[in-house]
Motif scaffolding. Structure first.
Motif, PDB file in Angstrom:
ATOM      1  N   LEU A  14     -55.604  16.194  83.833  1.00 46.67           N
ATOM      2  CA  LEU A  14     -56.191  15.726  82.577  1.00 46.67           C
ATOM      3  C   LEU A  14     -56.184  14.202  82.489  1.00 46.67           C
ATOM      4  CD1 LEU A  14     -54.635  18.277  80.049  1.00 46.67           C
ATOM      5  CD2 LEU A  14     -56.998  18.181  80.852  1.00 46.67           C
ATOM      6  N   ASP A  15     -55.114  13.590  83.003  1.00 49.96           N
ATOM      7  CA  ASP A  15     -54.993  12.129  82.935  1.00 49.96           C
ATOM      8  C   ASP A  15     -53.973  11.686  83.980  1.00 49.96           C
ATOM      9  OD1 ASP A  15     -52.441  12.679  81.776  1.00 49.96           O
ATOM     10  OD2 ASP A  15     -53.393  12.794  79.798  1.00 49.96           O
ATOM     11  N   LEU A  16     -53.772  10.377  84.097  1.00 52.25           N
ATOM     12  CA  LEU A  16     -52.887   9.835  85.118  1.00 52.25           C
ATOM     13  C   LEU A  16     -51.445  10.248  84.877  1.00 52.25           C
ATOM     14  CD1 LEU A  16     -52.820   8.077  87.662  1.00 52.25           C
ATOM     15  CD2 LEU A  16     -52.358   6.109  86.175  1.00 52.25           C
ATOM     16  N   ASP A  17     -51.024  10.308  83.610  1.00 53.91           N
ATOM     17  CA  ASP A  17     -49.650  10.706  83.308  1.00 53.91           C
ATOM     18  C   ASP A  17     -49.384  12.135  83.770  1.00 53.91           C
ATOM     19  OD1 ASP A  17     -47.011  10.421  81.846  1.00 53.91           O
ATOM     20  OD2 ASP A  17     -47.877  12.113  80.754  1.00 53.91           O
ATOM     21  N   THR A  18     -50.334  13.031  83.521  1.00 53.03           N
ATOM     22  CA  THR A  18     -50.176  14.417  83.971  1.00 53.03           C
ATOM     23  C   THR A  18     -50.145  14.491  85.489  1.00 53.03           C
ATOM     24  OG1 THR A  18     -51.360  15.192  82.001  1.00 53.03           O
ATOM     25  CG2 THR A  18     -51.140  16.744  83.820  1.00 53.03           C
ATOM     26  N   ALA A  19     -50.990  13.696  86.133  1.00 52.54           N
ATOM     27  CA  ALA A  19     -51.007  13.680  87.597  1.00 52.54           C
ATOM     28  C   ALA A  19     -49.660  13.225  88.148  1.00 52.54           C
ATOM     29  CB  ALA A  19     -52.118  12.761  88.094  1.00 52.54           C
ATOM     30  N   TRP A  20     -49.081  12.198  87.551  1.00 51.88           N
ATOM     31  CA  TRP A  20     -47.777  11.719  88.008  1.00 51.88           C
ATOM     32  C   TRP A  20     -46.708  12.790  87.820  1.00 51.88           C
ATOM     33  CZ3 TRP A  20     -44.798   9.154  90.921  1.00 51.88           C
ATOM     34  CH2 TRP A  20     -43.464   8.939  90.607  1.00 51.88           C
ATOM     35  N   ARG A  21     -46.680  13.425  86.659  1.00 52.01           N
ATOM     36  CA  ARG A  21     -45.677  14.471  86.407  1.00 52.01           C
ATOM     37  C   ARG A  21     -45.825  15.610  87.422  1.00 52.01           C
ATOM     38  NH1 ARG A  21     -47.237  16.224  80.855  1.00 52.01           N
ATOM     39  NH2 ARG A  21     -45.677  17.857  81.222  1.00 52.01           N
ATOM     40  N   ALA A  22     -47.051  15.937  87.771  1.00 52.06           N
ATOM     41  CA  ALA A  22     -47.287  17.020  88.732  1.00 52.06           C
ATOM     42  C   ALA A  22     -46.830  16.634  90.129  1.00 52.06           C
ATOM     43  CB  ALA A  22     -48.772  17.386  88.727  1.00 52.06           C
ATOM     44  N   ILE A  23     -47.275  15.490  90.614  1.00 52.95           N
ATOM     45  CA  ILE A  23     -46.929  15.053  91.960  1.00 52.95           C
ATOM     46  C   ILE A  23     -45.431  14.773  92.080  1.00 52.95           C
ATOM     47  CG2 ILE A  23     -47.247  13.205  93.656  1.00 52.95           C
ATOM     48  CD1 ILE A  23     -49.621  15.068  93.511  1.00 52.95           C
ATOM     49  N   ALA A  24     -44.851  14.185  91.037  1.00 56.31           N
ATOM     50  CA  ALA A  24     -43.437  13.829  91.072  1.00 56.31           C
ATOM     51  C   ALA A  24     -42.519  15.042  91.015  1.00 56.31           C
ATOM     52  CB  ALA A  24     -43.101  12.882  89.925  1.00 56.31           C
ATOM     53  N   SER A  25     -43.055  16.220  90.743  1.00 59.63           N
ATOM     54  CA  SER A  25     -42.228  17.427  90.698  1.00 59.63           C
ATOM     55  C   SER A  25     -41.928  17.979  92.083  1.00 59.63           C
ATOM     56  CB  SER A  25     -42.936  18.507  89.864  1.00 59.63           C
ATOM     57  OG  SER A  25     -44.088  19.006  90.543  1.00 59.63           O
ATOM     58  N   SER A  26     -42.639  17.527  93.111  1.00 56.66           N
ATOM     59  CA  SER A  26     -42.456  18.066  94.458  1.00 56.66           C
ATOM     60  C   SER A  26     -41.221  17.462  95.112  1.00 56.66           C
ATOM     61  CB  SER A  26     -43.691  17.785  95.316  1.00 56.66           C
ATOM     62  OG  SER A  26     -43.824  16.401  95.571  1.00 56.66           O
ATOM     63  N   GLY A  27     -40.586  18.248  95.974  1.00 55.50           N
ATOM     64  CA  GLY A  27     -39.363  17.819  96.620  1.00 55.50           C
ATOM     65  C   GLY A  27     -39.450  16.492  97.353  1.00 55.50           C
ATOM     66  N   PRO A  28     -40.483  16.268  98.194  1.00 51.61           N
ATOM     67  CA  PRO A  28     -40.554  14.990  98.909  1.00 51.61           C
ATOM     68  C   PRO A  28     -40.615  13.779  97.981  1.00 51.61           C
ATOM     69  CG  PRO A  28     -41.996  16.597  99.936  1.00 51.61           C
ATOM     70  CD  PRO A  28     -41.513  17.217  98.658  1.00 51.61           C
ATOM     71  N   ILE A  29     -41.321  13.914  96.857  1.00 46.89           N
ATOM     72  CA  ILE A  29     -41.425  12.770  95.944  1.00 46.89           C
ATOM     73  C   ILE A  29     -40.133  12.591  95.157  1.00 46.89           C
ATOM     74  CG2 ILE A  29     -42.840  11.639  94.193  1.00 46.89           C
ATOM     75  CD1 ILE A  29     -44.169  12.272  96.939  1.00 46.89           C
ATOM     76  N   VAL A  30     -39.452  13.696  94.836  1.00 42.74           N
ATOM     77  CA  VAL A  30     -38.126  13.588  94.218  1.00 42.74           C
ATOM     78  C   VAL A  30     -37.208  12.770  95.121  1.00 42.74           C
ATOM     79  CG1 VAL A  30     -36.059  14.883  93.561  1.00 42.74           C
ATOM     80  CG2 VAL A  30     -38.311  15.694  92.840  1.00 42.74           C
ATOM     81  N   ARG A  31     -37.289  13.022  96.426  1.00 44.44           N
ATOM     82  CA  ARG A  31     -36.487  12.269  97.387  1.00 44.44           C
ATOM     83  C   ARG A  31     -36.855  10.779  97.368  1.00 44.44           C
ATOM     84  NH1 ARG A  31     -32.252  10.675 100.590  1.00 44.44           N
ATOM     85  NH2 ARG A  31     -33.074   9.413 102.288  1.00 44.44           N
ATOM     86  N   VAL A  32     -38.144  10.471  97.378  1.00 43.22           N
ATOM     87  CA  VAL A  32     -38.577   9.068  97.388  1.00 43.22           C
ATOM     88  C   VAL A  32     -38.095   8.356  96.124  1.00 43.22           C
ATOM     89  CG1 VAL A  32     -40.580   7.539  97.376  1.00 43.22           C
ATOM     90  CG2 VAL A  32     -40.558   9.540  98.867  1.00 43.22           C
ATOM     91  N   VAL A  33     -38.222   9.032  94.974  1.00 43.66           N
ATOM     92  CA  VAL A  33     -37.779   8.437  93.708  1.00 43.66           C
ATOM     93  C   VAL A  33     -36.282   8.172  93.726  1.00 43.66           C
ATOM     94  CG1 VAL A  33     -37.482   8.888  91.235  1.00 43.66           C
ATOM     95  CG2 VAL A  33     -39.675   9.357  92.335  1.00 43.66           C
ATOM     96  N   SER A  34     -35.504   9.094  94.311  1.00 43.94           N
ATOM     97  CA  SER A  34     -34.051   8.929  94.347  1.00 43.94           C
ATOM     98  C   SER A  34     -33.633   7.714  95.168  1.00 43.94           C
ATOM     99  CB  SER A  34     -33.387  10.193  94.900  1.00 43.94           C
ATOM    100  OG  SER A  34     -33.582  10.319  96.303  1.00 43.94           O
ATOM    101  N   VAL A  35     -34.454   7.340  96.135  1.00 45.70           N
ATOM    102  CA  VAL A  35     -34.140   6.207  97.001  1.00 45.70           C
ATOM    103  C   VAL A  35     -34.724   4.901  96.450  1.00 45.70           C
ATOM    104  CG1 VAL A  35     -34.494   5.196  99.294  1.00 45.70           C
ATOM    105  CG2 VAL A  35     -33.964   7.633  99.062  1.00 45.70           C
ATOM    106  N   ALA A  36     -36.004   4.941  96.076  1.00 41.13           N
ATOM    107  CA  ALA A  36     -36.707   3.711  95.708  1.00 41.13           C
ATOM    108  C   ALA A  36     -36.725   3.438  94.210  1.00 41.13           C
ATOM    109  CB  ALA A  36     -38.144   3.771  96.240  1.00 41.13           C
ATOM    110  N   GLY A  37     -36.397   4.447  93.400  1.00 40.44           N
ATOM    111  CA  GLY A  37     -36.433   4.269  91.952  1.00 40.44           C
ATOM    112  C   GLY A  37     -37.801   4.610  91.385  1.00 40.44           C
ATOM    113  N   GLU A  38     -37.812   5.225  90.214  1.00 38.36           N
ATOM    114  CA  GLU A  38     -39.079   5.681  89.641  1.00 38.36           C
ATOM    115  C   GLU A  38     -40.063   4.548  89.344  1.00 38.36           C
ATOM    116  OE1 GLU A  38     -40.808   8.365  85.932  1.00 38.36           O
ATOM    117  OE2 GLU A  38     -38.730   8.597  86.585  1.00 38.36           O
ATOM    118  N   PRO A  39     -39.638   3.408  88.785  1.00 33.77           N
ATOM    119  CA  PRO A  39     -40.623   2.352  88.501  1.00 33.77           C
ATOM    120  C   PRO A  39     -41.415   1.928  89.736  1.00 33.77           C
ATOM    121  CG  PRO A  39     -38.570   1.885  87.367  1.00 33.77           C
ATOM    122  CD  PRO A  39     -38.299   3.039  88.295  1.00 33.77           C
ATOM    123  N   ARG A  40     -40.727   1.754  90.856  1.00 41.97           N
ATOM    124  CA  ARG A  40     -41.407   1.313  92.083  1.00 41.97           C
ATOM    125  C   ARG A  40     -42.357   2.398  92.607  1.00 41.97           C
ATOM    126  NH1 ARG A  40     -38.406  -0.165  97.763  1.00 41.97           N
ATOM    127  NH2 ARG A  40     -40.241  -0.968  98.884  1.00 41.97           N
TER     128      ARG A  40
END
Length: 233
Positions: A201-227
């Motif tokens: 529907l929008d960019l925020d929804t796209a981020w929430r969807a993509i960020a729910s996957s395991g590989p992206i959870v891993r990237v966020v845990s290392v690099a931080g969500e803002p980055r």
């Protein structure tokens, strides 16, 4: 066992978001693979790496007796809600908690590449399939023709995979060679492709969807969500 413990932790935090926003993006793959098997009525079907159970629900609605296994308890809980009569267990794709030659059809959607040893996973898929059964493997296609590859490449640059888990690196690349199936005495009967468009529907929804996957959870845990979010945008 393999990378099940690592993957189980990575996919848990976003399980509900995955089920609500991202899993249905793979509907064309599920429908194409289930259709390739033919009639499922009365057949015993296993989805190895079943996630939150959308493919299981489709198979159940087609008349199959369904079983599933996934490394993530939170995803298994959702799958059990979707297929109340199914047998859905927490387990490892490299050591499936089922007996030999139990299933008429065994599916693995975007799951083999998460195994620490994909050859072990292929061996297990073959083991639980009946001698005249089918094993159907769905995974990402040629990355040179995949429009999401530019995004995943940028995200891979932000974090290395966990120590000892080469499966996490493969997961962001998304392919297991066809020859691996042949080496596990799985005779390829056919290959096919489906085109899947990720639409939100929008960019925020796209981020929430993509960020729910395991590989992206891993990237966020290392690099931080803002980055990571900045790279995503």
């Amino acid at each position: 066992m393999g990378s099940a413990m690592v993957q189980g932790r990575l996919w848990g935090p976003g399980a509900r978001e995955w089920a609500a926003l991202q899993e249905a993006q793979h509907l064309a793959l599920y429908e194409g693979a289930l259709g390739a098997v033919g009639s499922l009525r009365g057949k015993r079907v296993l989805d190895a790496g079943c996630g939150s159970g959308l493919a299981l629900r489709l198979a159940s609605e087609a008349g199959a007796e369904v079983s599933g296994v996934d490394a993530t308890p939170e995803l298994v809980a959702i799958a059990r809600e979707r297929v109340a009569g199914g047998d859905v267990r927490v387990g490892d794709i490299e050591s499936l908690p089922f007996g030999d030659r139990e299933f008429d059809a065994v599916f693995a959607f975007n799951a083999i590449q998460y195994a620490e040893n994909p050859m072990n996973a292929l061996r297990e898929l073959r083991r639980v399939a009946k001698p005249d059964g089918m094993v159907v493997i769905g995974q990402w296609g040629d990355v040179t023709r995949c429009e999401t590859e530019s995004l995943f490449k940028a995200l891979r640059a932000l974090a290395q995979p966990p120590p000892g888990n080469s499966g996490a690196a493969r997961a962001l690349r998304g392919r297991v060679p066809r020859g691996a199936a042949r080496r596990r005495r799985l005779r390829p009967e056919r290959w096919g492709e489906v085109t899947t468009a990720f639409e939100y529907l929008d960019l925020d929804t796209a981020w929430r969807a993509i960020a729910s996957s395991g590989p992206i959870v891993r990237v966020v845990s290392v690099a931080g969500e803002p980055r990571v979010l900045d790279t995503f945008r």
